[in-house]
Enzyme design. Structure first.
Site, PDB file in Angstrom:
ATOM      1  N   TYR A 155      68.999  36.386 -20.718  1.00  0.00           N
ATOM      2  CA  TYR A 155      67.809  36.430 -21.581  1.00  0.00           C
ATOM      3  C   TYR A 155      67.696  37.795 -22.283  1.00  0.00           C
ATOM      4  O   TYR A 155      67.450  37.871 -23.490  1.00  0.00           O
ATOM      5  CB  TYR A 155      66.590  36.165 -20.690  1.00  0.00           C
ATOM      6  N   LYS A 159      67.848  38.409 -26.251  1.00  0.00           N
ATOM      7  CA  LYS A 159      66.681  38.985 -26.932  1.00  0.00           C
ATOM      8  C   LYS A 159      67.016  40.333 -27.576  1.00  0.00           C
ATOM      9  O   LYS A 159      66.450  40.680 -28.618  1.00  0.00           O
ATOM     10  CB  LYS A 159      65.514  39.128 -25.944  1.00  0.00           C
TER      11      LYS A 159
END
Ligand code: NAD
Length: 251
Positions: A155, A159
């Protein structure tokens, strides 16, 4: 005479931050394309909330991780609602695990939705923005792209990738009068964070200087500002909406 409203496309707008963005953009005067992947009932609810306030909205199913479906999403939106003036690339998932236990599937799933998904939709939306010399791209990253977070290597990588992507894009499209920015939410109360264990929720909320968990609206207000005419001179920036979480500890 009816004034034709500009159009905003929000990916993953069936609930949470995406839904709040869709509503705020409608209040800013946009017709809204509400994208969803699986949650048709949620998307319908978002559309109904907008219609109830006198706005204009339609829902479009597409998995943003598919290049073809993303292309279809932009094409159909433009056919039915008009050219996309504002894109909010919001759709995202988590598949948390410590790196040594993280499966290839968990890595690929998060990177293809959260990072490739942003490339997919932005590519097609920006093409027509360039022709019209007008447009806004707002991508939803996360504060953990800046700070890191154990158990979220996939993640955090995706991101952080969004930030590099948007900075490059901002330089590519500036001469067309298009801006591209990132909003980096902190700990926001949505279905995504509901599944966190109580201990993790307590640890995270303790790290927020403003002393409360954020709401989807907190994020949507920032998105609405970046989509507005007032933000015309802001590009390539990362705006944390995190109650001060990314300031880090004093000690
Ligand atoms: P959520 O799980 O409530 O909503 C995510 C939305 O994305 C849902 O509507 C879901 O259907 C959609 N989606 C997922 N995969 C998709 C796909 N392949 N194609 C199309 N749509 C898809 O989560 P949220 O908290 O509202 O998060 C929204 C965004 O904000 C995400 O990108 C998330 O990573 C980011 N974010 C959230 C937080 C937080 O604390 N909640 C913090 C930082 C960043």
């Amino acid at each position: 005479m009816m004034v034709d409203r500009p159009c905003a496309l929000v990916t993953g707008a069936s609930r949470g931050i995406g839904r709040a963005c869709a509503l705020e953009l409608s209040r800013e005067g946009f017709k809204v394309a509400v994208n969803f992947n699986k949650d048709e009932a949620g998307a319908l609810e978002t559309v109904e909330l907008i219609l109830k306030e006198g706005g204009e909205a339609r829902m479009y199913r597409a998995d943003v991780s598919s290049h073809e479906e993303a292309k279809g999403l932009v094409t159909l939106t433009e056919e039915e609602l008009g050219p996309v003036d504002v894109l909010v690339a919001n759709a995202g998932i988590t598949r948390d695990a410590l790196l040594v236990r993280m499966t290839e599937e968990e890595w690929d799933g998060v990177v293809s939705t959260n990072l490739k998904g942003v490339y997919n939709v932005t590519k097609w939306a920006v093409k027509s923005m360039m022709r019209r010399r007008k447009g806004r791209v707002i991508a939803i990253s996360s504060v953990v792209a800046l700070t890191g977070n154990a158990g979220q290597a996939n993640y955090c990588a995706a991101k952080a990738g969004i930030i590099g992507f948007v900075r490059a894009l901002a330089r590519e499209v500036a001469r067309y009068g298009i801006t591209a920015n990132v909003v980096a939410p902190g700990f926001i109360s949505t279905d995504m964070t509901k599944k966190l264990p109580e201990q993790a929720r307590e640890r995270l909320s303790g790290a927020i200087p403003l002393g409360r968990i954020g709401t989807p609206e907190d994020v949507a207000y920032a998105v609405r500002f970046l989509a507005s005419d007032r933000a015309a001179y802001i590009t390539g920036q990362v705006l944390p909406v995190d109650g001060g979480m990314s300031l880090g500890a004093l000690t």
